[in-house]
Design a protein around this motif. Sequence first.
Motif, PDB file in Angstrom:
ATOM      1  N   PRO A 145       9.524  -7.009  -0.428  1.00  0.00           N
ATOM      2  CA  PRO A 145       8.177  -6.744  -0.116  1.00  0.00           C
ATOM      3  C   PRO A 145       6.772  -7.091  -0.496  1.00  0.00           C
ATOM      4  O   PRO A 145       6.154  -7.708  -1.102  1.00  0.00           O
ATOM      5  CB  PRO A 145       8.270  -4.778   0.039  1.00  0.00           C
ATOM      6  N   GLY A 146       5.805  -7.314   0.727  1.00  0.00           N
ATOM      7  CA  GLY A 146       4.487  -8.029   0.359  1.00  0.00           C
ATOM      8  C   GLY A 146       3.821  -9.246   0.843  1.00  0.00           C
ATOM      9  O   GLY A 146       2.916  -9.519   0.261  1.00  0.00           O
TER      10      GLY A 146
ATOM     11  N   GLN B 172       0.891 -10.382   9.107  1.00  0.00           N
ATOM     12  CA  GLN B 172       2.238 -10.326   9.127  1.00  0.00           C
ATOM     13  C   GLN B 172       3.047  -9.788   7.460  1.00  0.00           C
ATOM     14  O   GLN B 172       2.239 -10.860   6.977  1.00  0.00           O
ATOM     15  CB  GLN B 172       2.986 -10.349   9.642  1.00  0.00           C
ATOM     16  N   TYR B 173       3.702  -8.440   7.134  1.00  0.00           N
ATOM     17  CA  TYR B 173       4.513  -9.096   5.498  1.00  0.00           C
ATOM     18  C   TYR B 173       5.910  -9.209   5.563  1.00  0.00           C
ATOM     19  O   TYR B 173       6.428  -8.655   6.765  1.00  0.00           O
ATOM     20  CB  TYR B 173       4.159  -7.823   4.959  1.00  0.00           C
ATOM     21  N   THR B 174       6.064  -9.603   4.332  1.00  0.00           N
ATOM     22  CA  THR B 174       7.573  -9.925   4.403  1.00  0.00           C
ATOM     23  C   THR B 174       8.023  -7.969   4.013  1.00  0.00           C
ATOM     24  O   THR B 174       7.357  -7.830   3.351  1.00  0.00           O
ATOM     25  CB  THR B 174       8.419 -10.565   3.222  1.00  0.00           C
ATOM     26  N   SER B 175       8.507  -7.249   4.371  1.00  0.00           N
ATOM     27  CA  SER B 175       9.394  -6.227   4.081  1.00  0.00           C
ATOM     28  C   SER B 175      10.645  -6.365   3.066  1.00  0.00           C
ATOM     29  O   SER B 175      11.177  -7.345   2.660  1.00  0.00           O
ATOM     30  CB  SER B 175      10.447  -5.442   5.604  1.00  0.00           C
ATOM     31  N   LEU B 176      11.158  -5.592   2.600  1.00  0.00           N
ATOM     32  CA  LEU B 176      12.477  -5.635   1.435  1.00  0.00           C
ATOM     33  C   LEU B 176      13.464  -6.504   2.633  1.00  0.00           C
ATOM     34  O   LEU B 176      13.810  -5.254   3.678  1.00  0.00           O
ATOM     35  CB  LEU B 176      12.914  -4.116   1.159  1.00  0.00           C
TER      36      LEU B 176
ATOM     37  N   GLU C 207       0.776  -1.720   0.072  1.00  0.00           N
ATOM     38  CA  GLU C 207      -0.174  -0.149   0.506  1.00  0.00           C
ATOM     39  C   GLU C 207       0.544   1.556  -0.038  1.00  0.00           C
ATOM     40  O   GLU C 207       0.353   2.261  -0.579  1.00  0.00           O
ATOM     41  CB  GLU C 207      -1.113   0.455   0.952  1.00  0.00           C
ATOM     42  N   LEU C 208       1.678   1.150   0.208  1.00  0.00           N
ATOM     43  CA  LEU C 208       3.719   2.582   1.062  1.00  0.00           C
ATOM     44  C   LEU C 208       4.010   2.313  -0.592  1.00  0.00           C
ATOM     45  O   LEU C 208       4.085   3.446  -1.154  1.00  0.00           O
ATOM     46  CB  LEU C 208       4.065   2.203   1.852  1.00  0.00           C
ATOM     47  N   MET C 209       3.403   1.333  -0.903  1.00  0.00           N
ATOM     48  CA  MET C 209       4.765   1.241  -3.084  1.00  0.00           C
ATOM     49  C   MET C 209       3.876   1.760  -4.294  1.00  0.00           C
ATOM     50  O   MET C 209       4.543   1.497  -5.361  1.00  0.00           O
ATOM     51  CB  MET C 209       5.250   0.263  -2.531  1.00  0.00           C
ATOM     52  N   VAL C 210       2.696   1.640  -4.011  1.00  0.00           N
ATOM     53  CA  VAL C 210       1.753   2.020  -4.395  1.00  0.00           C
ATOM     54  C   VAL C 210       2.095   3.363  -6.324  1.00  0.00           C
ATOM     55  O   VAL C 210       2.612   4.031  -5.701  1.00  0.00           O
ATOM     56  CB  VAL C 210       0.581   2.066  -4.623  1.00  0.00           C
TER      57      VAL C 210
ATOM     58  N   PHE D 230       9.815   1.742   5.902  1.00  0.00           N
ATOM     59  CA  PHE D 230       8.525   0.706   5.456  1.00  0.00           C
ATOM     60  C   PHE D 230       8.144   1.022   7.045  1.00  0.00           C
ATOM     61  O   PHE D 230       6.577   1.199   7.057  1.00  0.00           O
ATOM     62  CB  PHE D 230       9.246  -0.390   5.128  1.00  0.00           C
ATOM     63  N   SER D 231       8.453   0.667   8.029  1.00  0.00           N
ATOM     64  CA  SER D 231       8.246   0.525   9.348  1.00  0.00           C
ATOM     65  C   SER D 231       7.756   1.888   9.177  1.00  0.00           C
ATOM     66  O   SER D 231       6.509   2.253  10.123  1.00  0.00           O
ATOM     67  CB  SER D 231       9.078   0.186  10.392  1.00  0.00           C
TER      68      SER D 231
END
Length: 358
Positions: A312-313, A258-262, A130-133, A204-205
Motif C-alpha cells: 500500500p501507498g 489515488q493510492y495502491t492498497s495491499l 496514514e492508517l498504518m502508522v 483499508f477501504s
Amino acid sequence: MGCRCCCCKKPAPQSSSMMVSDEASHLYRLNRENASLEKNAFTRLDAKRPDSHPINRQKSSESSSKNVLIPLIGSIDQLAENFTEHRLQPRNLSNHNQSQDIYFERKIQKAPPIRPHKNNISVLTNNPEELMVGYRNEPLTSLEDAMKPFSNDIDQLSRYIKEAKTKCHYPNDSHLTRDESAAIYLYTMQWESGSLDSRLQAAFSSGDKSKLKQWFKYLNLLKTAFDKLPEADSQKLWQVIPCDDDVKKSLLSNSELQYTSLGTWIVSDTELKKYKTQHANEQLLSTCLSGVQGKLISAYSSDKSKEIMLWPGSKLIQADYPHTDSNGSLIIHLRKKSDPVGRLETPSHAKHFLPYVP
C-alpha cells in the motif's frame, strides 16, 4: 575300453524338447514372480477399501492372481511387453462389482485456476500509509499469534493456518522463514467463508485506523516477507472484477490522487484472456496499472498463479482516458505519479469516450 564307473560317466546330452521345457519353466517362474509382486501391490491398495476384511481380501487376491497370469507365448522380451501392456489396462475382475474394479490411473497435471480478484479493486482514494502508522513497531511473531485477534471471527482459522504452514514454500532461496512464507500463502488462499485479502481490503477501504490496527502484527510479518522477495520487472498489471457501480464511481472520482492498497495483480496475458473468456457474457471492470514496482509471489502463492503483490501507498493518477470495449466492459488505466508530470486534461473531442457517472 574306458572306465565305466559312475564318477567318469559324462552327462548325456539334453534333447531339444528338454531345453524348451527348461526355458518354459524359467518363463513360468518369472511370470509367477511378477504376478506375486502385482498381487502385493493391489493388496496394499485394497487396505483402505470398505471390503478389506481378511477373508474378502483373500478371495479378491486369489481372483487377482488368476487374472494377472500372462500366457507364455514368444520370447522373454515379448513376455515383458505383454506384461507391461496388461498392467496399464483396466482390470475387470469377475468376482467384483463395477464399483470395485481396480485401475492404474495416470495423474493429469491441471493448470492452476484463475483466482478472481475479490469484489473490489486494490486502489484507494485515501492514503493507506496514514492508517498504518506504527505497524512496524509491533513484535515479529508467529503466524498463529499474528492472526489471534481473528480466531473468533474466521471459521476454521486454525486449520487454514496449519495448511499454510504445511504447504508454503519453505525452505526457499529468498530466506523467508516458515511463518513469513506461510503469511503470503494464507493471504492468497480462498476460504469457504471468503478470504483474508478481502477482509484486509475492507479494513483499508473503511478509512478507520481502529479497524486496521488489529491487523498490525500480521502486516508486520507480511511486510518482512515482502521485503525479502526480489523485485519484479516493471510491466502492466491487471485486476478484473465483475462490474460494480460503487467501485467504478470510486475509480472515476474527481480525486487528483489515488493510492495502491495491499493486493495482487495479474501479469499474464494468458490468464487475463482466460478470465475474460470465462465471463464473456458479463460486463467487467478492468484496471490496468503501470510504473509501480511489486514483488512476484508465484512460488509462494496457494495456486502458483503468476501474480505481483503491491504494498500500500504508491501514488497513482489516470494515465489514459477510460474506455469501454465491444461488450460494454470498462477499462481504466492508472500509472504511478511522478512529480514533474501532472494529470492531463480531457480534450473536448475525447469526452464522449468517458462513461457517464451520476
